[in-house]
Design an enzyme around this catalytic site. Structure first.
Site, PDB file in Angstrom:
ATOM      1  N   ARG A  75      -8.730   2.382  -2.259  1.00 11.09           N
ATOM      2  CA  ARG A  75      -8.818   2.674  -3.670  1.00 11.09           C
ATOM      3  C   ARG A  75      -9.688   2.245  -4.284  1.00 11.09           C
ATOM      4  O   ARG A  75     -10.471   1.239  -4.167  1.00 11.09           O
ATOM      5  CB  ARG A  75      -7.501   2.483  -4.184  1.00 11.09           C
ATOM      6  CG  ARG A  75      -6.201   3.183  -3.746  1.00 11.09           C
ATOM      7  CD  ARG A  75      -4.983   2.997  -4.368  1.00 11.09           C
ATOM      8  NE  ARG A  75      -4.490   1.683  -3.733  1.00 11.09           N
ATOM      9  CZ  ARG A  75      -4.613   0.537  -4.553  1.00 11.09           C
ATOM     10  NH1 ARG A  75      -5.219   0.268  -5.671  1.00 11.09           N
ATOM     11  NH2 ARG A  75      -4.049  -0.522  -3.884  1.00 11.09           N
ATOM     12  N   TYR A 203     -10.264   9.550  -0.108  1.00 10.22           N
ATOM     13  CA  TYR A 203      -9.329   8.441   0.387  1.00 10.22           C
ATOM     14  C   TYR A 203      -7.916   8.861  -0.259  1.00 10.22           C
ATOM     15  O   TYR A 203      -7.787   9.088  -1.362  1.00 10.22           O
ATOM     16  CB  TYR A 203      -9.802   7.005  -0.089  1.00 10.22           C
ATOM     17  CG  TYR A 203      -8.739   6.033   0.205  1.00 10.22           C
ATOM     18  CD1 TYR A 203      -8.468   5.898   1.706  1.00 10.22           C
ATOM     19  CD2 TYR A 203      -7.963   5.494  -0.505  1.00 10.22           C
ATOM     20  CE1 TYR A 203      -7.494   4.611   2.052  1.00 10.22           C
ATOM     21  CE2 TYR A 203      -6.864   4.526  -0.304  1.00 10.22           C
ATOM     22  CZ  TYR A 203      -6.798   4.177   1.075  1.00 10.22           C
ATOM     23  OH  TYR A 203      -5.801   3.477   1.217  1.00 10.22           O
ATOM     24  N   GLY A 205      -5.094   7.152  -1.606  1.00 12.75           N
ATOM     25  CA  GLY A 205      -4.754   6.697  -3.048  1.00 12.75           C
ATOM     26  C   GLY A 205      -5.423   7.152  -4.150  1.00 12.75           C
ATOM     27  O   GLY A 205      -4.984   7.667  -5.261  1.00 12.75           O
ATOM     28  N   LYS A 212      -0.104   7.661  -5.721  1.00  6.92           N
ATOM     29  CA  LYS A 212      -0.445   6.743  -6.751  1.00  6.92           C
ATOM     30  C   LYS A 212      -0.388   7.293  -8.191  1.00  6.92           C
ATOM     31  O   LYS A 212       0.000   6.809  -9.052  1.00  6.92           O
ATOM     32  CB  LYS A 212      -1.522   5.823  -6.424  1.00  6.92           C
ATOM     33  CG  LYS A 212      -1.457   5.356  -5.092  1.00  6.92           C
ATOM     34  CD  LYS A 212      -0.311   4.400  -4.814  1.00  6.92           C
ATOM     35  CE  LYS A 212      -0.351   3.632  -3.507  1.00  6.92           C
ATOM     36  NZ  LYS A 212       0.794   2.725  -3.374  1.00  6.92           N
ATOM     37  N   HIS A 232       6.296   0.380  -7.449  1.00  6.98           N
ATOM     38  CA  HIS A 232       5.666   0.264  -6.032  1.00  6.98           C
ATOM     39  C   HIS A 232       6.510  -0.479  -5.119  1.00  6.98           C
ATOM     40  O   HIS A 232       6.243  -1.670  -4.907  1.00  6.98           O
ATOM     41  CB  HIS A 232       4.447  -0.520  -6.561  1.00  6.98           C
ATOM     42  CG  HIS A 232       3.363  -0.438  -5.447  1.00  6.98           C
ATOM     43  ND1 HIS A 232       2.453  -1.364  -5.131  1.00  6.98           N
ATOM     44  CD2 HIS A 232       3.388   0.378  -4.203  1.00  6.98           C
ATOM     45  CE1 HIS A 232       1.585  -1.064  -4.173  1.00  6.98           C
ATOM     46  NE2 HIS A 232       2.106  -0.043  -3.502  1.00  6.98           N
ATOM     47  N   SER A 254      -0.303  -3.690  -2.163  1.00  3.81           N
ATOM     48  CA  SER A 254      -0.638  -2.999  -0.904  1.00  3.81           C
ATOM     49  C   SER A 254      -1.002  -3.834   0.153  1.00  3.81           C
ATOM     50  O   SER A 254      -1.857  -4.872  -0.066  1.00  3.81           O
ATOM     51  CB  SER A 254      -2.054  -2.074  -1.557  1.00  3.81           C
ATOM     52  OG  SER A 254      -1.560  -1.348  -2.575  1.00  3.81           O
ATOM     53  N   ALA A 255      -0.591  -3.383   1.315  1.00  4.72           N
ATOM     54  CA  ALA A 255      -0.736  -4.229   2.702  1.00  4.72           C
ATOM     55  C   ALA A 255      -0.391  -5.694   2.440  1.00  4.72           C
ATOM     56  O   ALA A 255      -0.990  -6.632   3.119  1.00  4.72           O
ATOM     57  CB  ALA A 255      -2.434  -4.276   2.686  1.00  4.72           C
ATOM     58  N   CYS A 256       0.743  -5.738   1.769  1.00  4.49           N
ATOM     59  CA  CYS A 256       1.661  -7.006   1.982  1.00  4.49           C
ATOM     60  C   CYS A 256       2.880  -6.935   2.658  1.00  4.49           C
ATOM     61  O   CYS A 256       3.969  -7.641   2.349  1.00  4.49           O
ATOM     62  CB  CYS A 256       1.661  -7.629   0.514  1.00  4.49           C
ATOM     63  SG  CYS A 256       0.202  -8.233  -0.315  1.00  4.49           S
ATOM     64  N   ASN A 260       6.520  -2.489   6.679  1.00  3.44           N
ATOM     65  CA  ASN A 260       7.139  -3.130   7.927  1.00  3.44           C
ATOM     66  C   ASN A 260       8.436  -3.539   7.495  1.00  3.44           C
ATOM     67  O   ASN A 260       9.390  -3.345   8.385  1.00  3.44           O
ATOM     68  CB  ASN A 260       6.083  -4.436   8.167  1.00  3.44           C
ATOM     69  CG  ASN A 260       5.162  -4.216   9.187  1.00  3.44           C
ATOM     70  OD1 ASN A 260       5.533  -4.255  10.398  1.00  3.44           O
ATOM     71  ND2 ASN A 260       4.063  -3.775   8.538  1.00  3.44           N
ATOM     72  N   ASP A 283       7.138   2.868   0.079  1.00  6.64           N
ATOM     73  CA  ASP A 283       5.874   2.548  -0.795  1.00  6.64           C
ATOM     74  C   ASP A 283       6.172   2.869  -2.296  1.00  6.64           C
ATOM     75  O   ASP A 283       5.814   2.230  -3.164  1.00  6.64           O
ATOM     76  CB  ASP A 283       4.843   3.394  -0.637  1.00  6.64           C
ATOM     77  CG  ASP A 283       3.556   2.880  -1.331  1.00  6.64           C
ATOM     78  OD1 ASP A 283       3.083   1.949  -1.150  1.00  6.64           O
ATOM     79  OD2 ASP A 283       2.730   3.674  -1.793  1.00  6.64           O
ATOM     80  N   ARG A 372      -5.517   4.003   8.313  1.00 13.88           N
ATOM     81  CA  ARG A 372      -4.141   4.620   8.034  1.00 13.88           C
ATOM     82  C   ARG A 372      -3.559   5.574   8.890  1.00 13.88           C
ATOM     83  O   ARG A 372      -4.446   6.274   9.717  1.00 13.88           O
ATOM     84  CB  ARG A 372      -4.170   4.971   6.844  1.00 13.88           C
ATOM     85  CG  ARG A 372      -4.584   4.053   5.544  1.00 13.88           C
ATOM     86  CD  ARG A 372      -3.342   3.530   4.909  1.00 13.88           C
ATOM     87  NE  ARG A 372      -3.490   2.274   3.884  1.00 13.88           N
ATOM     88  CZ  ARG A 372      -2.928   1.840   2.836  1.00 13.88           C
ATOM     89  NH1 ARG A 372      -1.541   2.055   3.196  1.00 13.88           N
ATOM     90  NH2 ARG A 372      -3.176   0.746   2.553  1.00 13.88           N
ATOM     91  N   ASN A 499      12.473 -11.292   9.144  1.00 14.40           N
ATOM     92  CA  ASN A 499      12.814 -11.327   7.680  1.00 14.40           C
ATOM     93  C   ASN A 499      14.224 -10.916   7.264  1.00 14.40           C
ATOM     94  O   ASN A 499      14.747 -10.804   6.359  1.00 14.40           O
ATOM     95  CB  ASN A 499      11.726 -10.337   7.023  1.00 14.40           C
ATOM     96  CG  ASN A 499      10.240 -10.864   7.180  1.00 14.40           C
ATOM     97  OD1 ASN A 499      10.421 -11.982   7.119  1.00 14.40           O
ATOM     98  ND2 ASN A 499       9.298  -9.997   7.053  1.00 14.40           N
TER      99      ASN A 499
END
Ligand code: GDP
Ligand code: PGA
Ligand code: MN
Ligand code: MN
Length: 589
Positions: A75, A203, A205, A212, A232, A254-256, A260, A283, A372, A499
């Site tokens: 993005r 891309y 996003g 988004k 989000h 994003s990507a945190c 998962n 997401d 991705r 977690n």
């Protein structure tokens, strides 16, 4: 596909398609019906022209690779604009341009840009097709790759068109890959017109406009006017051995770790005891109060656009099973026998990197760090049987989190809704490869919506606070941090499946079934409040993970105060008062 002469029954839609065609001058127009035959025909065309590369069909049936232009892999926040009539409505959290100027600027780029190309008209629905919480849009694009991805990520085609024709309203999204020139690239939002215009990027996003652009930026604007929340957030159902399921919505940048957490596999002891995890969304979450005062959530998406690197049998076996077939991979590497490969996979050796060059470690990672997979949610083995419930699922807890290498404990609980809104507003996280720019820089990212909130953050905080009213049965709010590092620079918490131990404490707190220690920043579990049996972690790491350093926090909370002031008079006084309350509690600690 409908031939171009067969327009929709909705005049407003036909007129818009005609206007766009006049501006962009495509060779032909195709209305997408979302059918398998249409998808197969498009795939054949993309394989023929190299847009898609076939992967090993014996090991990965139905899987294909797309390589982006190397300057178009994430993005672009600096080129993403919210073009509201009044600049203050977009807020300092957004780049803004006057709508008339913005239209003129981007229409000049769209002028004639589809010559020699096919223009695809894609009606889509965000959310279950029969849900009153869902919203529809139409994306026009000249990219068959975008069509293939939107078909996975949304309910795209005939059923969505029928709903649009019934409702008479839809979000208009116009997209062209243009020349893929970063100098000729804009992602513009016109919230008052329910319109998106995106030029020059293919891309995810930037180009899959349902995601988004619609579900978050335009969606958040609509949500504020209509009394709901577009966030989000992942949505996950946690089923305990007694068979009760609690739904948790969690916002991480994003990507945190959203995908998962949404697909978490319980640690062995939990699995044997009968714990199960159900994925509703990974997401985006749309939620609103139900008749009983609780918040009910739907996932507006129909698929996952997940980060490949780091995904493996050990970290996320659910995702690995999900992407074993019928998946589009973007910017991953390939092995000698043409299997997709990325950093973090324990097996296989990359021979061709994400740009299609022979792999050479000197060029950096084999797969792009933001490579991705796009895959249908239905392929996920933990896909919740309630994911398509039209009334949504009831949310028990809201969780905020980010990449915080220091200071922020593994988990804490806000004392009430107002404090929880402050905790969300105060979120900070290190930047990641999901957006272009430096990686690993700590920045404030309120509710993980910095790149996605379609209006002034001050108004957004006020909107969040407004849910606390008589009759509301709001979820409890928590903050987590899986990314605390030790002096050796390694993560202190094992994360991933483990977690669940934190989620168990969270759910037990919601039920009033477990203790905690009260601190100025909220309730933090004591070691004994967490179930840690079978977990390999040493006591000092755990002490660090659960500590609250009053000095460090005093500085953090002072900084949060300055941050809240940056939205000027739009920041609600109630939130500033809450910040002062926490600052005072820390000063007295
Ligand atoms: P999303 O973009 O928010 O959906 O994040 P993902 O779930 O795709 O994860 C992004 C990256 O963070 C991947 O490389 C993951 O392997 C990594 N990650 C996810 N969860 C954890 C965790 O609990 N601990 C650690 N250390 N890394 C994680
Ligand atoms: P992510 O989604 O949050 O899964 O990374 C894509 C993005 O936010 O760019
Ligand atoms: Mn995201
Ligand atoms: Mn994700």
């Amino acid at each position: 596909m409908r031939p171009e002469t067969m327009a929709s029954k909705l005049k407003a839609l036909n007129d818009w398609v005609d206007d766009v065609a006049r501006l962009t001058r495509p060779d032909s127009i195709r209305w997408c019906d979302g059918s398998d035959a249409e998808a197969a025909a498009l795939r054949a065309e993309m394989l023929a022209d190299g847009t898609l590369v076939e992967l090993n069909q014996d090991t990965h049936p139905g899987c294909y690779l797309h390589r982006s232009n190397p300057s178009d892999v994430a993005r672009v926040e600096h080129l993403t604009l919210v073009c509201s009539k009044n600049q203050e409505d977009a807020g300092p959290n957004n780049h803004w341009m006057d709508p008339a100027e913005a239209h003129a600027k981007i229409d000049a780029l769209f002028d004639g840009c589809m010559q020699g190309r096919t223009m695809y008209v894609m009606p889509y629905c965000m959310g279950p097709i029969d849900s009153p919480l869902s919203r529809c849009g139409v994306e026009i694009t000249d990219s068959p790759y975008v069509v293939a991805n939107m078909r996975i990520m949304t309910r795209m085609g005939a059923a969505a068109l029928a709903r649009i024709e019934r409702e008479g309203t839809f979000v208009k999204g116009l997209h062209s890959i243009g020349e893929l020139d970063p100098e000729r690239r804009f992602i513009m939002h016109f919230p008052e017109e329910l319109t998106i215009k995106s030029y020059g990027s293919g891309y995810g996003g930037n180009a899959l406009l349902g995601k988004k652009c619609h579900a978050l930026r335009i969606g958040s604007w609509q949500a504020r006017q209509e009394g709901w929340l577009a966030e989000h957030m992942l949505i996950v159902g946690i089923e305990n051995p007694q068979g009760e399921t609690h739904y948790v919505a969690a916002a991480f940048p994003s990507a945190c770790g959203k995908t998962n957490l949404a697909m978490l596999i319980p640690p062995e002891g939990y699995r044997k005891a009968g714990w199960k995890v159900w994925t509703v969304g990974d997401d985006i979450c749309w939620m609103r109060p139900g008749k009983d005062g609780r918040l009910y959530a739907i996932n507006p998406e129909a698929g996952y656009f997940g980060v490949a690197p780091g995904t493996s049998r050990s970290t996320n076996p659910t995702a690995m099973e999900t992407i074993a077939h019928d998946t589009i991979f973007t910017n991953v590497a390939v092995t000698a026998d043409n299997q997709p490969w990325w950093e973090g996979l324990p097996h296989g050796t990359p021979v061709t990197d994400w740009q299609g060059r022979p792999y050479d470690a000197a060029n950096g990672p084999a797969a792009h760090p933001n490579s991705r997979f796009t895959v249908s949610a239905k392929q996920c083995p933990s896909w919740s049987p309630h994911a398509e419930d039209k009334q949504g699922v009831p949310i028990s807890a809201i969780v905020f989190g980010g990449r915080r290498p220091s200071l922020v404990p593994l988990v804490f609980e806000a004392r009430d809704w107002t404090h929880g809104v402050l905790v969300g507003a105060a979120m900070g996280s290190e930047t990641t490869a999901a957006a272009t720019g430096a990686v690993g820089v700590l920045r404030r990212d309120s509710m993980a919506m910095k790149p996605f909130c379609g209006y002034n953050y001050g108004d957004y905080f006020a909107h969040w606070l407004s849910f606390d009213k008589p009759g509301a049965k709001l979820p409890k709010i928590f903050h987590v941090n899986w990314f605390r590092k030790g002096d050796d620079g390694k993560f202190l918490w094992p994360g991933y499946g483990e977690n669940l131990r934190v989620l168990e404490w969270i759910i037990d707190r919601c039920k009033g079934a477990v203790g905690a220690q009260e601190t100025p920043i909220g309730h933090v579990p004591r070691k004994d409040d967490l179930h840690l049996d079978g977990l390999a972690i040493d006591g000092t790491a755990l002490d660090t993970l659960l500590e609250v350093d009053p000095m460090g926090w005093a500085a953090e909370v002072a900084d949060i105060g300055h941050y809240l002031d940056s939205f000027g008079a739009r920041t609600p006084e109630k939130l500033k008062a809450e910040q002062r309350r926490v600052a005072a509690a820390l000063a007295n600690a």
